[in-house]
Design a protein around this motif. Structure first.
Motif, PDB file in Angstrom:
ATOM      1  N   MET A  35      45.349   3.206  35.724  1.00  0.00           N
ATOM      2  CA  MET A  35      46.426   4.077  35.225  1.00  0.00           C
ATOM      3  C   MET A  35      46.696   5.193  36.225  1.00  0.00           C
ATOM      4  O   MET A  35      46.890   6.342  35.846  1.00  0.00           O
ATOM      5  N   ASP A  36      46.717   4.872  37.502  1.00  0.00           N
ATOM      6  CA  ASP A  36      46.768   5.952  38.488  1.00  0.00           C
ATOM      7  C   ASP A  36      47.833   5.791  39.568  1.00  0.00           C
ATOM      8  O   ASP A  36      47.732   6.400  40.627  1.00  0.00           O
ATOM      9  N   SER A  37      48.876   4.989  39.324  1.00  0.00           N
ATOM     10  CA  SER A  37      49.893   4.842  40.369  1.00  0.00           C
ATOM     11  C   SER A  37      51.298   4.756  39.791  1.00  0.00           C
ATOM     12  O   SER A  37      51.495   4.350  38.647  1.00  0.00           O
ATOM     13  N   PHE A  38      52.251   5.144  40.622  1.00  0.00           N
ATOM     14  CA  PHE A  38      53.665   5.163  40.252  1.00  0.00           C
ATOM     15  C   PHE A  38      54.488   5.084  41.535  1.00  0.00           C
ATOM     16  O   PHE A  38      53.937   5.111  42.642  1.00  0.00           O
ATOM     17  N   PHE A  39      55.789   4.980  41.413  1.00  0.00           N
ATOM     18  CA  PHE A  39      56.692   4.968  42.560  1.00  0.00           C
ATOM     19  C   PHE A  39      57.530   6.247  42.537  1.00  0.00           C
ATOM     20  O   PHE A  39      57.934   6.704  41.469  1.00  0.00           O
ATOM     21  N   ILE A  40      57.815   6.792  43.732  1.00  0.00           N
ATOM     22  CA  ILE A  40      58.605   8.014  43.834  1.00  0.00           C
ATOM     23  C   ILE A  40      59.446   7.970  45.101  1.00  0.00           C
ATOM     24  O   ILE A  40      58.997   7.471  46.137  1.00  0.00           O
ATOM     25  N   GLY A  41      60.678   8.457  45.005  1.00  0.00           N
ATOM     26  CA  GLY A  41      61.551   8.509  46.176  1.00  0.00           C
ATOM     27  C   GLY A  41      62.683   9.497  45.961  1.00  0.00           C
ATOM     28  O   GLY A  41      62.830  10.071  44.883  1.00  0.00           O
ATOM     29  N   PHE A  42      63.474   9.683  47.000  1.00  0.00           N
ATOM     30  CA  PHE A  42      64.640  10.559  46.932  1.00  0.00           C
ATOM     31  C   PHE A  42      65.903   9.749  47.158  1.00  0.00           C
ATOM     32  O   PHE A  42      65.921   8.814  47.966  1.00  0.00           O
ATOM     33  N   ASN A  43      66.950  10.127  46.479  1.00  0.00           N
ATOM     34  CA  ASN A  43      68.300   9.620  46.716  1.00  0.00           C
ATOM     35  C   ASN A  43      68.331   8.097  46.755  1.00  0.00           C
ATOM     36  O   ASN A  43      67.872   7.475  45.818  1.00  0.00           O
ATOM     37  N   ASP A  44      68.829   7.501  47.834  1.00  0.00           N
ATOM     38  CA  ASP A  44      68.952   6.037  47.934  1.00  0.00           C
ATOM     39  C   ASP A  44      67.784   5.389  48.661  1.00  0.00           C
ATOM     40  O   ASP A  44      67.871   4.238  49.086  1.00  0.00           O
ATOM     41  N   GLU A  45      66.688   6.105  48.800  1.00  0.00           N
ATOM     42  CA  GLU A  45      65.512   5.580  49.497  1.00  0.00           C
ATOM     43  C   GLU A  45      65.029   4.288  48.845  1.00  0.00           C
ATOM     44  O   GLU A  45      64.907   4.192  47.628  1.00  0.00           O
ATOM     45  N   LYS A  46      64.746   3.270  49.664  1.00  0.00           N
ATOM     46  CA  LYS A  46      64.178   2.013  49.178  1.00  0.00           C
ATOM     47  C   LYS A  46      62.665   2.170  49.090  1.00  0.00           C
ATOM     48  O   LYS A  46      62.025   2.704  49.993  1.00  0.00           O
ATOM     49  N   LEU A  47      62.099   1.700  47.997  1.00  0.00           N
ATOM     50  CA  LEU A  47      60.665   1.842  47.742  1.00  0.00           C
ATOM     51  C   LEU A  47      59.988   0.493  47.941  1.00  0.00           C
ATOM     52  O   LEU A  47      59.634  -0.184  46.989  1.00  0.00           O
ATOM     53  N   ALA A  48      59.805   0.096  49.178  1.00  0.00           N
ATOM     54  CA  ALA A  48      59.359  -1.249  49.518  1.00  0.00           C
ATOM     55  C   ALA A  48      57.869  -1.500  49.262  1.00  0.00           C
ATOM     56  O   ALA A  48      57.441  -2.627  49.233  1.00  0.00           O
ATOM     57  N   SER A  49      57.067  -0.468  49.064  1.00  0.00           N
ATOM     58  CA  SER A  49      55.633  -0.648  48.861  1.00  0.00           C
ATOM     59  C   SER A  49      55.333  -1.302  47.518  1.00  0.00           C
ATOM     60  O   SER A  49      55.850  -0.891  46.486  1.00  0.00           O
ATOM     61  N   ALA A  50      54.485  -2.306  47.542  1.00  0.00           N
ATOM     62  CA  ALA A  50      54.065  -2.948  46.288  1.00  0.00           C
ATOM     63  C   ALA A  50      53.007  -2.126  45.563  1.00  0.00           C
ATOM     64  O   ALA A  50      52.706  -2.376  44.405  1.00  0.00           O
ATOM     65  N   TYR A  51      52.434  -1.124  46.256  1.00  0.00           N
ATOM     66  CA  TYR A  51      51.325  -0.369  45.682  1.00  0.00           C
ATOM     67  C   TYR A  51      51.713   1.003  45.159  1.00  0.00           C
ATOM     68  O   TYR A  51      50.951   1.632  44.450  1.00  0.00           O
ATOM     69  N   GLY A  52      52.865   1.490  45.515  1.00  0.00           N
ATOM     70  CA  GLY A  52      53.314   2.782  45.024  1.00  0.00           C
ATOM     71  C   GLY A  52      52.475   3.929  45.554  1.00  0.00           C
ATOM     72  O   GLY A  52      51.841   3.841  46.594  1.00  0.00           O
ATOM     73  N   THR A  53      52.490   5.028  44.818  1.00  0.00           N
ATOM     74  CA  THR A  53      51.743   6.235  45.157  1.00  0.00           C
ATOM     75  C   THR A  53      50.604   6.369  44.155  1.00  0.00           C
ATOM     76  O   THR A  53      50.835   6.339  42.954  1.00  0.00           O
ATOM     77  N   ALA A  54      49.394   6.541  44.658  1.00  0.00           N
ATOM     78  CA  ALA A  54      48.237   6.666  43.772  1.00  0.00           C
ATOM     79  C   ALA A  54      47.783   8.121  43.704  1.00  0.00           C
ATOM     80  O   ALA A  54      47.981   8.889  44.640  1.00  0.00           O
ATOM     81  N   VAL A  55      47.206   8.475  42.579  1.00  0.00           N
ATOM     82  CA  VAL A  55      46.613   9.795  42.375  1.00  0.00           C
ATOM     83  C   VAL A  55      45.129   9.594  42.072  1.00  0.00           C
ATOM     84  O   VAL A  55      44.699   8.488  41.736  1.00  0.00           O
ATOM     85  N   GLU A  56      44.347  10.656  42.201  1.00  0.00           N
ATOM     86  CA  GLU A  56      42.925  10.566  41.893  1.00  0.00           C
ATOM     87  C   GLU A  56      42.730  10.470  40.378  1.00  0.00           C
ATOM     88  O   GLU A  56      43.459  11.086  39.606  1.00  0.00           O
ATOM     89  N   VAL A  57      41.732   9.711  39.966  1.00  0.00           N
ATOM     90  CA  VAL A  57      41.375   9.628  38.552  1.00  0.00           C
ATOM     91  C   VAL A  57      40.794  10.976  38.132  1.00  0.00           C
ATOM     92  O   VAL A  57      39.935  11.532  38.819  1.00  0.00           O
ATOM     93  N   THR A  58      41.314  11.523  37.025  1.00  0.00           N
ATOM     94  CA  THR A  58      40.842  12.823  36.539  1.00  0.00           C
ATOM     95  C   THR A  58      39.926  12.691  35.333  1.00  0.00           C
ATOM     96  O   THR A  58      39.136  13.570  35.054  1.00  0.00           O
ATOM     97  N   GLY A  59      40.089  11.612  34.578  1.00  0.00           N
ATOM     98  CA  GLY A  59      39.392  11.467  33.314  1.00  0.00           C
ATOM     99  C   GLY A  59      40.322  11.875  32.182  1.00  0.00           C
ATOM    100  O   GLY A  59      41.334  12.541  32.394  1.00  0.00           O
ATOM    101  N   GLU A  60      40.011  11.452  30.993  1.00  0.00           N
ATOM    102  CA  GLU A  60      40.852  11.715  29.824  1.00  0.00           C
ATOM    103  C   GLU A  60      40.948  13.208  29.549  1.00  0.00           C
ATOM    104  O   GLU A  60      39.944  13.910  29.501  1.00  0.00           O
ATOM    105  N   GLY A  61      42.185  13.700  29.391  1.00  0.00           N
ATOM    106  CA  GLY A  61      42.416  15.091  29.016  1.00  0.00           C
ATOM    107  C   GLY A  61      42.255  16.104  30.135  1.00  0.00           C
ATOM    108  O   GLY A  61      42.349  17.296  29.900  1.00  0.00           O
ATOM    109  N   VAL A  62      41.997  15.648  31.363  1.00  0.00           N
ATOM    110  CA  VAL A  62      41.851  16.555  32.504  1.00  0.00           C
ATOM    111  C   VAL A  62      43.141  16.480  33.319  1.00  0.00           C
ATOM    112  O   VAL A  62      43.590  15.406  33.694  1.00  0.00           O
TER     113      VAL A  62
END
Length: 192
Positions: A98-125
């Motif tokens: 549960m730690d990744s998503f896609f992000i871009g600006f304007n008409d930017e193509k988001l070609a990565s299959a892996y998206g942007t990952a964040v560090e795991v924080t744990g529930e409620g953190v």
């Protein structure tokens, strides 16, 4: 200085200025912008404003090609100058599924299959992470976001041209200091 315009709902969305000597930046509560797909607003005491958004696609469906669909989250903003802009995300990630998503600006193509990952924080953190930077022109710009994995809790974004600024790990909204620059009000750029 940056003026953010929400697409749908701007009532109750806080704006904030950082301490004296910094640029005036704007915090955007994600539950207060245009979002769709399987995203839902959910209440939680630890979230800024008491709510966050999360994608709850049936069966935990992972998005593989964000360019094939319309953005699930959009934030329009007016940049007053050509500059490099940085996006910070306030989030909570329970586990590495549960730690990744896609992000871009304007008409930017988001070609990565892996998206942007964040560090795991744990529930409620809750934590802040710089998740995007890009050189943008003055004028209207759009931040677009999509889920990759379901379950990532997304609370707020902070958009700034100040490369040295880092949000605090505590409450989402920095507070204006006496004598600091006054924040610009949120100005809608579309229909409200």
């Amino acid at each position: 200085m940056l003026v953010i315009g929400m697409l749908v709902m701007c009532i109750g969305v806080p704006t904030a200025a950082v301490a004296a000597g910094k640029n005036v930046d704007t915090l955007v509560e994600l539950e207060g912008v245009s979002f769709g797909g399987d995203f839902q607003a959910v209440g939680e005491e630890g979230a800024s404003g008491g709510k966050y958004i999360v994608n709850l696609a049936p069966g935990g469906a992972k998005l593989e090609d964000p360019d094939s669909i319309d953005p699930e989250i959009e934030v329009e903003f007016e940049a007053d100058k050509d500059a490099t802009y940085y996006v910070w995300l306030r989030y909570s990630a329970q586990n590495n599924g549960m730690d990744s998503f896609f992000i871009g600006f304007n008409d930017e193509k988001l070609a990565s299959a892996y998206g942007t990952a964040v560090e795991v924080t744990g529930e409620g953190v809750w934590a802040w992470k710089k998740v995007k930077s890009a050189d943008l022109g003055a004028g209207k710009n759009t931040l677009k976001m999509y889920h990759r994995e379901t379950g990532l809790k997304m609370d707020a974004v902070y958009i700034t041209a100040d490369a040295s600024y880092k949000p605090e790990s505590g409450p989402a909204a920095p507070t204006a200091q006496p004598g600091a620059n006054t924040p610009k009000p949120v100005v809608p750029t579309g229909e409200v």
